[in-house]
Design a protein around this motif. Structure first.
Motif, PDB file in Angstrom:
ATOM      1  N   LEU A  39      94.056  33.734 -89.703  1.00 56.88           N
ATOM      2  CA  LEU A  39      95.210  33.130 -89.986  1.00 56.88           C
ATOM      3  C   LEU A  39      96.280  34.097 -90.427  1.00 56.88           C
ATOM      4  O   LEU A  39      97.563  33.970 -90.133  1.00 56.88           O
ATOM      5  N   ASP A  40      95.883  35.021 -91.283  1.00 61.24           N
ATOM      6  CA  ASP A  40      96.958  36.070 -91.493  1.00 61.24           C
ATOM      7  C   ASP A  40      97.636  36.974 -90.517  1.00 61.24           C
ATOM      8  O   ASP A  40      98.555  37.329 -90.537  1.00 61.24           O
ATOM      9  N   GLN A  41      96.615  36.914 -89.631  1.00 62.92           N
ATOM     10  CA  GLN A  41      97.102  37.684 -88.165  1.00 62.92           C
ATOM     11  C   GLN A  41      98.343  37.093 -87.497  1.00 62.92           C
ATOM     12  O   GLN A  41      99.150  37.576 -87.054  1.00 62.92           O
ATOM     13  N   ILE A  42      98.166  35.689 -87.635  1.00 66.39           N
ATOM     14  CA  ILE A  42      99.482  34.887 -87.215  1.00 66.39           C
ATOM     15  C   ILE A  42     100.625  35.341 -88.031  1.00 66.39           C
ATOM     16  O   ILE A  42     101.518  35.218 -87.321  1.00 66.39           O
ATOM     17  N   ARG A  43     100.647  35.280 -89.136  1.00 63.70           N
ATOM     18  CA  ARG A  43     101.782  35.460 -89.984  1.00 63.70           C
ATOM     19  C   ARG A  43     102.319  37.091 -89.609  1.00 63.70           C
ATOM     20  O   ARG A  43     103.614  37.218 -89.764  1.00 63.70           O
ATOM     21  N   LYS A  44     101.213  37.904 -89.524  1.00 67.73           N
ATOM     22  CA  LYS A  44     101.804  39.349 -89.124  1.00 67.73           C
ATOM     23  C   LYS A  44     102.381  39.357 -87.806  1.00 67.73           C
ATOM     24  O   LYS A  44     103.464  40.043 -87.728  1.00 67.73           O
ATOM     25  N   GLU A  45     101.914  38.599 -86.787  1.00 68.02           N
ATOM     26  CA  GLU A  45     102.587  38.464 -85.528  1.00 68.02           C
ATOM     27  C   GLU A  45     104.050  38.055 -85.457  1.00 68.02           C
ATOM     28  O   GLU A  45     104.915  38.314 -84.774  1.00 68.02           O
ATOM     29  N   GLU A  46     104.148  36.863 -86.245  1.00 66.36           N
ATOM     30  CA  GLU A  46     105.469  36.159 -86.298  1.00 66.36           C
ATOM     31  C   GLU A  46     106.456  36.971 -87.214  1.00 66.36           C
ATOM     32  O   GLU A  46     107.656  37.056 -86.919  1.00 66.36           O
ATOM     33  N   HIS A  47     105.897  37.836 -88.193  1.00 69.22           N
ATOM     34  CA  HIS A  47     106.832  38.650 -89.086  1.00 69.22           C
ATOM     35  C   HIS A  47     107.171  39.658 -88.080  1.00 69.22           C
ATOM     36  O   HIS A  47     108.561  40.078 -88.039  1.00 69.22           O
ATOM     37  N   GLU A  48     106.374  40.384 -87.262  1.00 68.19           N
ATOM     38  CA  GLU A  48     106.819  41.353 -86.365  1.00 68.19           C
ATOM     39  C   GLU A  48     108.050  40.885 -85.380  1.00 68.19           C
ATOM     40  O   GLU A  48     109.024  41.532 -84.963  1.00 68.19           O
ATOM     41  N   ARG A  49     107.755  39.772 -84.797  1.00 70.90           N
ATOM     42  CA  ARG A  49     108.562  38.898 -83.851  1.00 70.90           C
ATOM     43  C   ARG A  49     110.137  38.858 -84.560  1.00 70.90           C
ATOM     44  O   ARG A  49     110.940  38.978 -83.750  1.00 70.90           O
ATOM     45  N   VAL A  50     109.949  38.277 -85.693  1.00 72.65           N
ATOM     46  CA  VAL A  50     111.236  38.138 -86.373  1.00 72.65           C
ATOM     47  C   VAL A  50     111.856  38.997 -86.840  1.00 72.65           C
ATOM     48  O   VAL A  50     113.296  39.336 -86.503  1.00 72.65           O
ATOM     49  N   MET A  51     111.239  40.111 -87.493  1.00 74.31           N
ATOM     50  CA  MET A  51     111.939  41.644 -87.596  1.00 74.31           C
ATOM     51  C   MET A  51     112.603  42.268 -86.506  1.00 74.31           C
ATOM     52  O   MET A  51     113.595  42.851 -86.566  1.00 74.31           O
ATOM     53  N   LYS A  52     111.993  42.142 -85.309  1.00 75.17           N
ATOM     54  CA  LYS A  52     112.440  42.889 -84.215  1.00 75.17           C
ATOM     55  C   LYS A  52     113.806  42.122 -83.678  1.00 75.17           C
ATOM     56  O   LYS A  52     114.534  42.680 -83.456  1.00 75.17           O
ATOM     57  N   ALA A  53     113.798  40.764 -83.857  1.00 69.34           N
ATOM     58  CA  ALA A  53     115.071  40.063 -83.417  1.00 69.34           C
ATOM     59  C   ALA A  53     116.164  40.463 -84.413  1.00 69.34           C
ATOM     60  O   ALA A  53     117.069  40.570 -84.034  1.00 69.34           O
ATOM     61  N   SER A  54     115.827  40.633 -85.567  1.00 71.90           N
ATOM     62  CA  SER A  54     116.874  40.833 -86.753  1.00 71.90           C
ATOM     63  C   SER A  54     117.228  42.258 -86.517  1.00 71.90           C
ATOM     64  O   SER A  54     118.615  42.440 -86.554  1.00 71.90           O
ATOM     65  N   GLU A  55     116.295  43.327 -86.349  1.00 71.74           N
ATOM     66  CA  GLU A  55     116.978  44.649 -86.105  1.00 71.74           C
ATOM     67  C   GLU A  55     117.560  44.597 -84.863  1.00 71.74           C
ATOM     68  O   GLU A  55     118.770  45.454 -84.896  1.00 71.74           O
ATOM     69  N   GLU A  56     117.348  44.141 -83.935  1.00 68.79           N
ATOM     70  CA  GLU A  56     118.196  43.979 -82.495  1.00 68.79           C
ATOM     71  C   GLU A  56     119.569  43.477 -83.001  1.00 68.79           C
ATOM     72  O   GLU A  56     120.494  43.855 -82.390  1.00 68.79           O
ATOM     73  N   ALA A  57     119.525  42.330 -83.631  1.00 67.56           N
ATOM     74  CA  ALA A  57     121.003  41.488 -83.870  1.00 67.56           C
ATOM     75  C   ALA A  57     121.753  42.588 -84.567  1.00 67.56           C
ATOM     76  O   ALA A  57     122.917  42.438 -84.477  1.00 67.56           O
ATOM     77  N   LYS A  58     121.134  43.270 -85.571  1.00 67.76           N
ATOM     78  CA  LYS A  58     122.110  44.111 -86.114  1.00 67.76           C
ATOM     79  C   LYS A  58     122.712  45.257 -85.504  1.00 67.76           C
ATOM     80  O   LYS A  58     123.959  45.635 -85.993  1.00 67.76           O
ATOM     81  N   LEU A  59     122.293  45.623 -84.363  1.00 69.24           N
ATOM     82  CA  LEU A  59     123.043  46.642 -83.603  1.00 69.24           C
ATOM     83  C   LEU A  59     124.433  46.240 -82.800  1.00 69.24           C
ATOM     84  O   LEU A  59     124.894  46.743 -82.267  1.00 69.24           O
ATOM     85  N   GLU A  60     124.346  44.807 -82.493  1.00 71.56           N
ATOM     86  CA  GLU A  60     125.384  43.975 -81.774  1.00 71.56           C
ATOM     87  C   GLU A  60     126.680  44.270 -82.418  1.00 71.56           C
ATOM     88  O   GLU A  60     126.582  44.149 -83.678  1.00 71.56           O
ATOM     89  N   PRO A  61     127.706  44.518 -81.508  1.00 78.90           N
ATOM     90  CA  PRO A  61     129.048  44.571 -82.129  1.00 78.90           C
ATOM     91  C   PRO A  61     129.446  43.244 -82.900  1.00 78.90           C
ATOM     92  O   PRO A  61     129.083  42.049 -82.177  1.00 78.90           O
TER      93      PRO A  61
END
Length: 337
Positions: free
Chosen positions: A287-309
């Motif tokens: 079950l902790d693996q689910i949190r890890k997967e979703e955390h990575e998914r969310v952080m990837k989206a956040s980091e990519e959004a930061k680069l947008e103008p």
């Protein structure tokens, strides 16, 4: 926790959604701390079972309207995380091109008619969407999420009345988290349950545990079937609690730490984990693996959004008018003689 009628696979799918919402909100708070968001941020922590259990029954052709606390509804309806983060950070690639912010995310392609900074503002919009469905003889439905504070607004009563009279295919879902900003429900209404108000409009009303994903899922399945069958609207009150403050920066001096601690024991994510462990022999590591997967998914989206103008100065005059406005043939007004 209500008795499960769900498969392990369905429960896991919904747990993923709930954890995704929680991780999104936690990151939204971090962005607010860094002053990267451009408006107030109201998080959905503690209420994830409601949006998840409800939207699990909806398609892109079903409509929802949301509130100022709308990120969870967007995620559960299938919104793009990167576009959501971009909107929070006022980037031009956001859902509203960075002009709406946290409280006004919309995605018509998935039936998300918009979050709304006006208390009770989404209620008549959902009612109007349901009227459109009815006029087109569709079999889809509209679902309106709102808080306990909004149930004291005129828009709530007017909408329930019209929806009842016209038997519209709309479900009114009150996420009763006990506080309208800092005012406890005991000081703002003189009924035991918000759902009691359904009696005044001749429609079905019920109150359930909104922190019990299985109860939310099973109850809404029956409600959706009832409404799709043409029986008119339903007022469904979900008993819940926000684990974070009203907004990031809230000093929360209107409630006690003991009260918050009691509700943390009813955390909907923890409760689903317990079901999966007790009924399906899943381990904490799995079950902790689910949190890890979703955390990575969310952080990837956040980091990519930061680069947008960010939007440029020329964007100030865009999106003010319908692009087809000038091509419309206007018929001069003819007074009645």
């Amino acid at each position: 926790m209500a008795k499960t009628k769900l498969t392990k696979e369905k429960l896991l799918e919904m747990l993923h959604t709930m954890v995704r919402i929680r991780e999104f909100e936690n990151e939204a708070i971090e962005l607010a701390k860094q002053n990267l968001t451009r408006a107030a941020v109201h998080t959905y922590n503690g209420e994830e079972a409601i949006a998840t259990g409800v939207c699990a029954h909806l398609t892109d052709q079903d409509y929802i309207t949301s509130t100022h606390r709308g990120h969870g509804h967007c995620v559960a309806k299938g919104a793009d995380l990167k576009k959501m983060f971009a909107e929070l950070m006022a980037r031009e690639s956001g859902y509203c091109k960075g002009k709406g912010g946290s409280m006004h995310i919309a995605d018509l392609a998935i039936g998300m008619l918009g979050a709304n900074g006006i208390v009770g503002g989404g209620i008549p919009i959902a009612t109007g969407a349901a009227l459109g469905i009815d006029l087109q003889h569709g079999d889809n439905i509209a679902v309106c999420f709102f808080g306990d504070g909004a149930s004291n607004e005129g828009s709530f009563h007017e909408s329930l009345n019209l929806a009842s009279v016209w038997k519209l295919p709309v479900v009114f879902i009150c996420e009763n988290n006990k506080y309208g900003i800092s005012t406890h429900i005991s000081k703002s209404m003189n009924v035991t349950h918000v759902s009691d108000r359904a009696k005044g409009y001749g429609i079905k009303g019920m109150t359930i545990d909104g922190n019990d994903l299985i109860e939310v899922y099973n109850t809404f399945a029956e409600v959706a079937e009832y409404v799709r069958a043409g029986n008119g609207p339903v007022l469904l009150e979900m008993d819940t609690y926000r684990l974070s403050g009203h907004y990031y920066g809230d000093n929360e001096n209107y409630r006690t730490k003991e009260e918050v601690a009691q509700w943390k024991k009813k955390d909907p994510i923890v409760r689903v984990r317990e079901v999966l462990k007790s009924e399906y022999a899943m381990t904490d590591e799995q079950l902790d693996q689910i949190r890890k997967e979703e955390h990575e998914r969310v952080m990837k989206a956040s980091e990519e959004a930061k680069l947008e103008p960010e939007p440029g100065a020329t964007d100030l005059t865009e999106d003010l008018y319908d692009p087809d406005f000038e091509t419309i043939e206007w018929v001069p007004f003819q007074p009645v003689s």
